[in-house]
Design a protein around this motif. Structure first.
Motif, short mmCIF file in Angstrom:
data_model
loop_
_atom_site.label_atom_id
_atom_site.label_comp_id
_atom_site.label_asym_id
_atom_site.label_seq_id
_atom_site.Cartn_x
_atom_site.Cartn_y
_atom_site.Cartn_z
N MET A 208 32.99 -1.90 -55.95
CA MET A 208 32.12 -2.70 -55.09
C MET A 208 32.94 -3.43 -54.02
SD MET A 208 29.82 -4.19 -58.20
CE MET A 208 29.13 -5.58 -57.33
N ARG A 209 34.10 -3.91 -54.42
CA ARG A 209 34.96 -4.60 -53.45
C ARG A 209 35.46 -3.63 -52.37
NH1 ARG A 209 40.17 -4.86 -52.96
NH2 ARG A 209 40.55 -3.86 -54.97
N ARG A 210 35.84 -2.42 -52.80
CA ARG A 210 36.38 -1.44 -51.85
C ARG A 210 35.31 -0.89 -50.91
NH1 ARG A 210 41.31 1.12 -53.66
NH2 ARG A 210 42.03 0.21 -55.63
N THR A 211 34.11 -0.63 -51.44
CA THR A 211 33.09 0.04 -50.64
C THR A 211 32.19 -0.93 -49.87
OG1 THR A 211 31.62 0.11 -52.57
CG2 THR A 211 33.01 2.05 -52.15
N THR A 215 32.73 -9.57 -53.43
CA THR A 215 33.71 -10.28 -54.25
C THR A 215 33.06 -11.21 -55.27
OG1 THR A 215 33.86 -12.01 -52.57
CG2 THR A 215 35.48 -10.21 -52.45
N ASP A 216 31.75 -11.52 -55.09
CA ASP A 216 31.09 -12.45 -56.02
C ASP A 216 30.42 -11.69 -57.15
OD1 ASP A 216 29.23 -11.34 -54.34
OD2 ASP A 216 27.99 -13.15 -54.21
N ALA A 217 31.21 -10.90 -57.87
CA ALA A 217 30.68 -10.13 -59.00
C ALA A 217 31.60 -10.33 -60.19
CB ALA A 217 30.60 -8.65 -58.63
N GLU A 218 31.01 -10.54 -61.35
CA GLU A 218 31.77 -10.79 -62.56
C GLU A 218 31.24 -9.92 -63.70
OE1 GLU A 218 34.41 -12.65 -62.48
OE2 GLU A 218 34.06 -13.61 -60.53
N GLY A 219 32.02 -9.84 -64.77
CA GLY A 219 31.60 -9.09 -65.94
C GLY A 219 31.97 -9.81 -67.22
N LEU A 220 31.17 -9.60 -68.24
CA LEU A 220 31.53 -10.11 -69.56
C LEU A 220 31.11 -9.10 -70.61
CD1 LEU A 220 29.00 -11.43 -71.47
CD2 LEU A 220 28.93 -13.02 -69.58
#
Length: 422
Positions: A208-211, A215-220
């Motif tokens: 997502m950052r590359r395409t 940057t406001d994405a997180e995971g858990l």
């Protein structure tokens, strides 16, 4: 620390996060949309699928919005597993049936699109994946993903010796497309998954950052649920515990939870139920001081059966359990008896001589003819809930439920289902 994060930690539901600090900031400052998904590899979910969805529901209780994804598109591809072989491809027709079955179950856990800001949303990734062309996939996504990066992933690396198709090899990229799409169209900022999904989640955030410059994405991720003895949780003697009542009846479902070990029950109350910390701590004290009452197991079975089935299904399951425990099975319907006796020992006997003594010896209910006669005269033998003390009694058609089987009981609760040869 936010109350939500504190609660997740207390329940043992946080395993890995891309940034706990960022996640905490998000949930404290805005109504966050977050998602998890499942591929429709069967027409029903089982209890192993539940935990990530229940985590979404916990976020919702604290004022956030769940986005629930059913992978009608990714289900056509197949997530590379740690097993040695490729997944079998599922036809579009079967996938549609699977999607319909799973969505029906998700509607029992979530209320979708009721007009409130925190209402859950149900999406199917087939809707956006079907429009991506091969050229578009290679140019817009494939160009941004290094092969070495994918090869380093555990699920892919474990398959290099036995072989992996290009189709399964690209699954991580496709899942990343899901996260990007939901971020752009539904403002989703957090992806939730089991611990086995960590690689896919971080790959998605990187892509997502590359395409898209997101940057406001997180995971858990959530830890694998295990029992106190270290074995994997989620199966009964009969296999998977399904949410579909046709595959696992509400009674069987109820029994699965009520039979949990004292060593596991508090852990499962924290993970699976929405009981408060105070309620669970009171049940934990009960396990220590009055374990024979099994209050914690009863609470677990009640909460889970209500959540997945209904209040009515819970009452029926409890009535069947009560009838079996008391031995008064006359109050149960034939269908309820079939359900209740699925795990009971069974035997098939000859129709040639249906004298009661012969039947219970042939079925292994009593070990010998002498013992059989003694059991009968002592009142230890019951036929479909009725005591029979006549050693000359002959099983008749009226004793055969649905013309097929008879439920025998020896003693207080030793049940055997007897079928008859044609």
């Amino acid at each position: 620390m936010s109350e939500l994060i504190k609660d997740l930690k207390w329940r043992g539901l946080l395993y890995q996060t891309t940034s706990e600090e960022n996640i905490e900031k998000l949930v404290d400052e805005e109504v966050v949309s977050l998602y998890c998904g499942t591929d429709p590899t069967a027409d029903s979910l089982h209890i192993g699928h539940l935990v990530p969805f229940l985590v979404l529901k916990r976020f919702q209780e604290y004022g956030h919005r769940p986005v629930v994804l059913v992978g009608g598109g990714t289900g056509m591809i197949g997530d590379p597993s740690f097993k040695a072989s490729e997944r079998d491809l599922i036809s579009k027709e079967q996938l549609d049936l699977n999607v319909a079955g799973i969505e029906k179950q998700l509607h029992k856990i979530f209320e979708f699109d009721k007009g409130e800001e925190t209402d859950a949303i149900l999406v199917n990734n087939y809707e956006w994946l079907k429009d991506i062309s091969l050229i578009g996939f290679l140019r817009d996504y494939g160009k941004h993903v290094g092969v070495n990066y994918l090869l380093a992933k555990d699920a892919i690396q474990s398959r290099l010796e036995t072989g992996i198709s290009f189709t399964e090899f690209t699954y991580t990229i496709i899942q990343a497309i899901d996260f990007a799409h939901l971020n752009q169209h539904n403002n989703v900022k957090i992806q939730v998954g089991g611990s086995d999904q960590w690689g896919n989640i971080v790959s998605g955030i990187d892509l997502m950052r590359r395409t898209h410059g997101i940057t406001d994405a997180e995971g858990l991720t959530i830890p694998l649920v295990t029992k106190a003895d270290g074995s994997k949780f989620g199966k009964s003697e009969g296999g998977n515990v399904w949410l579909d009542p046709e595959k696992t009846s509400p009674y069987e479902f109820y029994q699965f939870w009520i039979n949990q070990n004292d060593k596991d029950v508090i852990k499962f109350l924290k993970i699976f139920t929405f009981l408060s910390k105070e309620e669970i701590e009171a049940l934990e004290e009960s396990v220590k001081t009055e374990p024979h009452l099994r209050k914690a197991q009863n609470a677990l079975a009640d909460e889970m059966t209500k959540l997945i089935h209904s209040e009515e299904a819970l009452e029926e399951a409890k009535n069947i359990s009560k009838a079996l425990f008391s031995g008064d099975i006359k109050s149960l319907t034939t269908e309820q008896l079939r359900d209740a006796m699925k795990e009971a020992p069974s035997a098939t006997v000859s129709n040639d001589d249906l004298n009661l003594v012969n039947v219970i010896v042939e079925a292994g209910i009593s070990p010998s003819r002498r013992q059989a006669r003694e059991d009968i005269t002592n009142g230890a033998i019951y036929i479909n809930g009725e005591r029979e003390q006549d050693v000359n009694y002959v099983i008749s058609d009226s004793d055969k439920l649905d013309g097929e089987f008879t439920v025998f009981r020896r003693g207080k609760r030793k049940y055997t289902v007897v079928n008859y040869m044609e």
